[in-house]
Design an enzyme around this catalytic site. Structure first.
Site, short mmCIF file in Angstrom:
data_model
loop_
_atom_site.label_atom_id
_atom_site.label_comp_id
_atom_site.label_asym_id
_atom_site.label_seq_id
_atom_site.Cartn_x
_atom_site.Cartn_y
_atom_site.Cartn_z
N TYR A 1 -61.30 -12.71 -76.78
CA TYR A 1 -61.30 -11.50 -75.96
C TYR A 1 -59.87 -11.30 -75.45
O TYR A 1 -59.36 -12.11 -74.68
CB TYR A 1 -62.27 -11.71 -74.79
CG TYR A 1 -62.50 -10.55 -73.87
CD1 TYR A 1 -63.46 -9.59 -74.17
CD2 TYR A 1 -61.79 -10.43 -72.68
CE1 TYR A 1 -63.70 -8.54 -73.31
CE2 TYR A 1 -62.03 -9.38 -71.81
CZ TYR A 1 -62.98 -8.43 -72.13
OH TYR A 1 -63.22 -7.39 -71.27
N CYS A 2 -59.21 -10.23 -75.92
CA CYS A 2 -57.77 -10.06 -75.70
C CYS A 2 -57.50 -8.86 -74.79
O CYS A 2 -57.28 -7.74 -75.28
CB CYS A 2 -57.06 -9.89 -77.03
SG CYS A 2 -57.40 -11.20 -78.22
N LEU A 3 -57.49 -9.12 -73.50
CA LEU A 3 -57.22 -8.07 -72.52
C LEU A 3 -55.87 -8.27 -71.85
O LEU A 3 -55.04 -7.37 -71.82
CB LEU A 3 -58.34 -8.04 -71.47
CG LEU A 3 -58.19 -7.01 -70.33
CD1 LEU A 3 -58.18 -5.59 -70.89
CD2 LEU A 3 -59.33 -7.17 -69.31
N GLU B 1 -52.02 -9.36 -70.78
CA GLU B 1 -50.73 -9.36 -71.44
C GLU B 1 -49.71 -10.04 -70.53
O GLU B 1 -49.99 -10.25 -69.33
CB GLU B 1 -50.29 -7.91 -71.74
CG GLU B 1 -51.19 -7.18 -72.71
CD GLU B 1 -50.74 -5.76 -73.02
OE1 GLU B 1 -51.42 -5.10 -73.81
OE2 GLU B 1 -49.70 -5.33 -72.47
N PRO B 2 -48.53 -10.38 -71.04
CA PRO B 2 -47.52 -11.01 -70.18
C PRO B 2 -47.21 -10.20 -68.92
O PRO B 2 -46.95 -10.77 -67.86
CB PRO B 2 -46.30 -11.13 -71.10
CG PRO B 2 -46.88 -11.23 -72.47
CD PRO B 2 -48.09 -10.35 -72.46
N ILE C 1 -54.98 -16.10 -74.21
CA ILE C 1 -56.13 -15.81 -75.07
C ILE C 1 -56.83 -17.10 -75.47
O ILE C 1 -56.30 -17.91 -76.23
CB ILE C 1 -55.70 -15.02 -76.32
CG1 ILE C 1 -54.92 -13.76 -75.91
CG2 ILE C 1 -56.92 -14.66 -77.16
CD1 ILE C 1 -55.64 -12.86 -74.92
N ARG D 1 -67.83 -12.94 -65.46
CA ARG D 1 -67.65 -13.58 -64.16
C ARG D 1 -68.88 -14.37 -63.76
O ARG D 1 -68.77 -15.43 -63.13
CB ARG D 1 -67.29 -12.51 -63.12
CG ARG D 1 -65.87 -12.03 -63.27
CD ARG D 1 -65.55 -10.76 -62.50
NE ARG D 1 -64.14 -10.41 -62.73
CZ ARG D 1 -63.60 -9.23 -62.42
NH1 ARG D 1 -64.36 -8.27 -61.88
NH2 ARG D 1 -62.32 -9.01 -62.66
N GLN E 1 -71.23 -42.13 -42.03
CA GLN E 1 -71.44 -40.71 -41.77
C GLN E 1 -70.35 -39.84 -42.39
O GLN E 1 -70.63 -38.75 -42.90
CB GLN E 1 -71.51 -40.46 -40.26
CG GLN E 1 -71.94 -39.04 -39.89
CD GLN E 1 -72.06 -38.86 -38.39
OE1 GLN E 1 -71.07 -38.63 -37.72
NE2 GLN E 1 -73.27 -38.98 -37.87
N GLU F 1 -60.79 -14.76 -65.65
CA GLU F 1 -61.80 -13.70 -65.45
C GLU F 1 -61.55 -12.94 -64.15
O GLU F 1 -62.47 -12.43 -63.51
CB GLU F 1 -63.23 -14.28 -65.44
CG GLU F 1 -63.60 -15.04 -66.69
CD GLU F 1 -63.89 -14.14 -67.86
OE1 GLU F 1 -63.67 -12.93 -67.75
OE2 GLU F 1 -64.33 -14.65 -68.90
#
Length: 386
Positions: free
Chosen positions: A121-123, A125-126, A155, A240, A276, A360
């Site tokens: 899934y490539c959304l 960018e740099p 990616i 998510r 405790q 995400e």
């Protein structure tokens, strides 16, 4: 086509058995050598795990999303890399499953959901991470193809994936100018960079993807031209929730190790778990895990009911991943000096938990999404009351 059993009660015990016998025993060794477990992906594909939340008519298993997330939690409790692989692949199948045309579904989904093809899934960018709508990778029509130029960053499965969902600019600035293309791994001009060296999840390959006059056939446009950003955001709501389930599985694994250690490690003549200070840490860890589990499952039920879940998905991702960071840190603390070594897996769990707060959508972005939804809901309620 998927061969998964019809109901979760039949598959979840098989997954727990697989985790105990084949997944958990090799996790430390494979992570230490940065080995991607593609063979286990194929095993999970044959079980039908990679198609769990997709309809049977698409080649999936027809599970509720809530049940699919429980499967992710089980896998994450054995090895986070495996669970993340399933979650990312499921995310990568969404554009074609939800927005592809009939021809694309017939051609691609059986192999995607059956585990023969691994997706990416490539959304990001740099220069476009949290601000994904500012992406600059450009696709220009040229006869029967789009010519794509740009770079995608962070990616997962880069260099190992069989197909890449490319979110690219086909129009003007902003979200309305973004479209989704599906590129095969052998697409001319598409090349993965060397994998990033990471502090955790070293078994999961992450790299940049370079696109230099990459030619993607026009028939691989997924959905309508200019609708790519909407596809990406809809997929991220589901993604998510997947990360939230992974975070709870990782947290449960850390709690289990910490509890076992606290019951057997003796100081001052008794188990440290009877003190405790340690007992209350375990109690807080267990409570946060159960709260996170309820939160992600509640959000998933909204998805299964066809309701909007953007705010709830962000809440689940935020709370569950923050919980994972706290629980794994506390697990290391309970084990003391030995927890800081690789003699126990809690140091690995702690390193892995960190990235869950980042990908995400960072947890700062989740807070932004939640707050904006809250104010929008209040404005809508006020307008309706006029």
């Amino acid at each position: 086509m998927s061969t998964t059993p019809a109901v979760p009660d039949e598959l979840l015990p098989r997954l727990r058995e697989l985790v105990a016998e084949e997944i958990r025993p090799r996790a430390d060794e494979d992570e230490a050598h940065s080995r991607f477990p593609r063979d286990l992906c194929r095993v999970l594909g044959k079980l039908g795990v990679l198609g769990l939340p997709y309809a049977r008519e698409l080649g999936g298993s027809g599970w509720r999303f809530e049940d699919y997330l429980q499967a992710l939690e089980v896998l994450a409790g054995g090895w986070l890399t495996i669970a993340e692989t399933v979650a990312v692949h499921t995310l990568a199948c969404f554009p074609v499953a939800a927005h592809g045309d009939d021809a694309q579904r017939r051609e691609l989904l059986p192999a995607m959901l059956g585990g023969e093809l691994l997706g990416s899934y490539c959304l990001s960018e740099p220069g476009a991470g949290s601000d994904a709508a500012s992406l600059t990778t450009k696709a220009v029509p040229d006869g029967g193809h789009f010519v794509v130029n740009g770079t995608k960053a962070w990616i997962t499965h880069a260099g190992h994936a069989d197909f890449y969902n490319l979110f690219v600019r086909t129009g003007g600035d902003g979200p309305g100018g973004i479209s989704c293309l599906l590129a095969d791994k052998d697409t001319p001009g598409l090349s993965p960079d060397r994998p990033e060296k990471k502090m955790g999840l070293t078994g999961s390959p992450v790299a940049q993807i370079h696109l230099n006059d990459a030619r993607v056939p026009r028939e691989r446009l997924v959905g309508e031209l200019g609708r790519g950003f909407a596809i990406a955001m809809s997929a991220l709501d589901r993604g998510r929730l997947g990360i939230a389930a992974c975070a709870i599985g990782l947290s449960q694994a850390a709690l289990d190790v910490a509890t076992d250690y606290a019951m057997t490690r003796r100081q001052f003549g008794r188990p440290v778990g009877e003190f405790q200070a340690v007992a209350f840490m375990l109690a807080d860890m267990a409570t946060a895990i159960e709260a996170g589990r309820c939160l992600y499952r509640s959000a998933a039920r909204r998805l299964d009911a066809g309701e909007d879940l953007t705010k709830e998905a962000s809440m689940a991702k935020l709370f569950c991943t923050d919980t994972a960071m706290q629980v794994t840190t506390d697990a290391v603390q309970i084990l003391g000096a030995v927890g800081y070594t690789d003699r126990y897996p809690v140091e690995r769990y702690m390193r892995e938990a960190k990235v869950l707060q980042i990908f995400e959508g960072t947890n700062q972005i989740q807070r932004l999404v939640i707050s904006r939804r809250l104010t929008a809901e209040r404005r809508d309620a006020a307008s309706a009351g006029r």
